[in-house]
Design an enzyme around this catalytic site. Structure first.
Site, PDB file in Angstrom:
ATOM      1  N   CYS A 107      -0.475   3.768   0.216  1.00  0.00           N
ATOM      2  CA  CYS A 107       1.099   3.564  -0.336  1.00  0.00           C
ATOM      3  C   CYS A 107       0.536   1.986  -0.024  1.00  0.00           C
ATOM      4  O   CYS A 107      -0.355   1.238  -0.275  1.00  0.00           O
ATOM      5  CB  CYS A 107       1.636   3.582   1.161  1.00  0.00           C
ATOM      6  SG  CYS A 107       3.449   2.243   1.002  1.00  0.00           S
ATOM      7  N   GLU A 155       6.440  -5.961   5.734  1.00  0.00           N
ATOM      8  CA  GLU A 155       7.242  -6.606   5.356  1.00  0.00           C
ATOM      9  C   GLU A 155       8.237  -7.535   6.276  1.00  0.00           C
ATOM     10  O   GLU A 155       8.495  -8.907   5.819  1.00  0.00           O
ATOM     11  CB  GLU A 155       8.473  -6.239   4.743  1.00  0.00           C
ATOM     12  CG  GLU A 155       7.805  -5.222   3.565  1.00  0.00           C
ATOM     13  CD  GLU A 155       9.554  -4.845   2.229  1.00  0.00           C
ATOM     14  OE1 GLU A 155      10.188  -4.472   2.901  1.00  0.00           O
ATOM     15  OE2 GLU A 155       9.378  -3.746   1.838  1.00  0.00           O
ATOM     16  N   CYS A 165       3.307   2.568  -7.328  1.00  0.00           N
ATOM     17  CA  CYS A 165       3.545   3.297  -6.170  1.00  0.00           C
ATOM     18  C   CYS A 165       2.859   4.812  -6.209  1.00  0.00           C
ATOM     19  O   CYS A 165       3.723   5.501  -6.917  1.00  0.00           O
ATOM     20  CB  CYS A 165       5.232   3.593  -6.085  1.00  0.00           C
ATOM     21  SG  CYS A 165       6.508   4.315  -5.131  1.00  0.00           S
ATOM     22  N   HIS A 207       2.073  -0.655   0.114  1.00  0.00           N
ATOM     23  CA  HIS A 207       1.805  -1.887   1.206  1.00  0.00           C
ATOM     24  C   HIS A 207       0.803  -1.975   2.499  1.00  0.00           C
ATOM     25  O   HIS A 207       0.463  -2.933   3.176  1.00  0.00           O
ATOM     26  CB  HIS A 207       3.053  -1.687   2.185  1.00  0.00           C
ATOM     27  CG  HIS A 207       4.511  -2.115   1.771  1.00  0.00           C
ATOM     28  ND1 HIS A 207       5.047  -1.311   0.467  1.00  0.00           N
ATOM     29  CD2 HIS A 207       5.578  -2.482   2.305  1.00  0.00           C
ATOM     30  CE1 HIS A 207       6.664  -1.735   0.595  1.00  0.00           C
ATOM     31  NE2 HIS A 207       6.693  -2.793   1.209  1.00  0.00           N
ATOM     32  N   ASP A 267       6.817  -0.969  -9.366  1.00  0.00           N
ATOM     33  CA  ASP A 267       7.522  -0.029  -8.098  1.00  0.00           C
ATOM     34  C   ASP A 267       8.305   0.406  -7.920  1.00  0.00           C
ATOM     35  O   ASP A 267       9.605  -0.384  -8.135  1.00  0.00           O
ATOM     36  CB  ASP A 267       6.265  -0.878  -7.117  1.00  0.00           C
ATOM     37  CG  ASP A 267       6.026   0.035  -5.785  1.00  0.00           C
ATOM     38  OD1 ASP A 267       6.061   0.558  -5.739  1.00  0.00           O
ATOM     39  OD2 ASP A 267       6.690  -1.320  -4.902  1.00  0.00           O
ATOM     40  N   SER A 268       8.418   1.007  -6.724  1.00  0.00           N
ATOM     41  CA  SER A 268       9.746   0.959  -5.832  1.00  0.00           C
ATOM     42  C   SER A 268      10.582  -0.430  -5.104  1.00  0.00           C
ATOM     43  O   SER A 268      11.852  -0.448  -5.661  1.00  0.00           O
ATOM     44  CB  SER A 268      10.323   1.740  -4.534  1.00  0.00           C
ATOM     45  OG  SER A 268       9.478   1.079  -4.194  1.00  0.00           O
TER      46      SER A 268
HETATM   47  N1  DGL Z   1       5.986   1.815  -3.054  1.00  0.00           N
HETATM   48  C1  DGL Z   1       6.146   3.483  -1.733  1.00  0.00           C
HETATM   49  C2  DGL Z   1       5.020   3.629  -2.393  1.00  0.00           C
HETATM   50  O1  DGL Z   1       3.760   2.792  -2.116  1.00  0.00           O
HETATM   51  C3  DGL Z   1       6.775   2.569  -0.453  1.00  0.00           C
HETATM   52  C4  DGL Z   1       8.133   1.583  -0.184  1.00  0.00           C
HETATM   53  C5  DGL Z   1       9.172   2.944  -0.356  1.00  0.00           C
HETATM   54  O2  DGL Z   1       9.383   4.145  -0.109  1.00  0.00           O
HETATM   55  O3  DGL Z   1       9.936   2.769  -1.365  1.00  0.00           O
HETATM   56  O4  DGL Z   1       4.514   5.122  -2.241  1.00  0.00           O
END
Ligand code: DGL
Length: 268
Positions: free
Chosen positions: A185, A153, A74, A187, A11-12
């Site tokens: 997403c 967050e 992600c 989150h 993931d990012s």
């Molecule tokens: N992990 C990213 C997503 O699911 C969200 C956080 C980011 O913007 O990197 O798109």
């Protein structure tokens, strides 16, 4: 035969631990290696070519751990890099979009659905395209909800301000009559409760749960399961380790205590 090679997940940042958490619940005997690109987060506001480069670098890096399947946790990386990674890797690659789309299509009653995600995910139209490919009679309303990531967050899931922001983002599509909404997403599953409270009649699709089911099916079909009675190991690697990571580990994974290691991902 038992395949003890780990499942690679990336993931990012730390948000993809929501996907790892569901994978671990569904497949407790598997070993997992997770990479969170915390040095370069967020991906959600970056260009397609940058997200593709980052995703390729991480998948190359994960090869050295001899992973048996790659899960792109992600949404943004799935939107921009899934096809590229599928071409470049010899192992199965699964993103979070298709499982979410399938769940959405099976649950909508009125064929009017919503999709929320980062700016880049919404800009890519990945969800609309894949939904329409499977059923062109579905009406899709999409909305980028960039404030949801920092809200989560910050731990503001039940904050008064969050209610206002949720209403602002989602009222228009609720007014259009959507009966289901994919949380596109990493989150957003943490806002499930708050969103459901404001919009009790909308069915919420959590891609992390759907992805865990899809991974489980692939392992079974391809005979890649680790057939062991012992609980598997989890390794969490990040590209920038700060104190905040420990709190986020607990928030997204649901439990803490796994040692987080900082690693350097070689650049192309
Ligand atoms: N992990 C990213 C997503 O699911 C969200 C956080 C980011 O913007 O990197 O798109």
């Amino acid at each position: 035969m038992s395949d003890k090679r780990p499942i690679g997940v990336f993931d990012s940042g730390m948000g993809g631990l929501t996907v790892l958490s569901e994978l671990q619940k569904k497949l407790p005997h598997e070993n997992f290696i997770y990479v969170g690109d915390t040095a370069r987060v967020p991906y959600g506001s970056r260009s397609e070519r940058t997200v593709q480069r980052y995703s390729l670098e991480i998948s190359e890096y994960l090869k050295k751990y001899d992973i048996k399947i790659l899960v792109i946790a992600c949404n943004t990386a799935t939107a921009y890099a899934e096809s590229l990674l599928k071409k470049s890797l010899e192992i199965p690659v699964i993103g979070v979009v298709d499982p979410g789309v399938d769940a959405l299509l099976s649950r909508t009653g009125n064929h009017c659905v919503g999709v929320i995600g980062t700016r880049s995910t919404i800009k890519s139209q990945v969800y609309e395209k894949r939904i329409k490919k499977k059923n062109e009679n579905i009406t899709v309303f999409s909305k980028a909800c960039p404030l949801f990531v920092p809200i989560v967050e910050e731990g503001w899931m039940e904050h008064e301000a969050t209610k206002v922001i949720i209403a602002d983002y989602l009222k228009p599509m609720a007014g259009e009559g959507i009966d289901s909404l994919v949380l596109g997403c990493t989150h957003y599953p943490l806002l499930k409760h708050a969103i459901q409270k404001s919009f009790p009649f909308i069915k919420l699709i959590d891609s992390s749960i759907e992805t865990a089911s899809s991974v489980s099916k692939i392992l079974l079909e391809k005979n890649l399961e680790r057939k062991s009675k012992t609980v598997g190991k989890i390794q969490i690697l990040v590209t920038d380790l700060t104190d905040q990571m420990l709190g986020l580990e607990k928030l997204f994974l649901g439990f803490g205590g796994i040692k987080i290691k900082e690693v350097k991902i070689p650049e192309e």
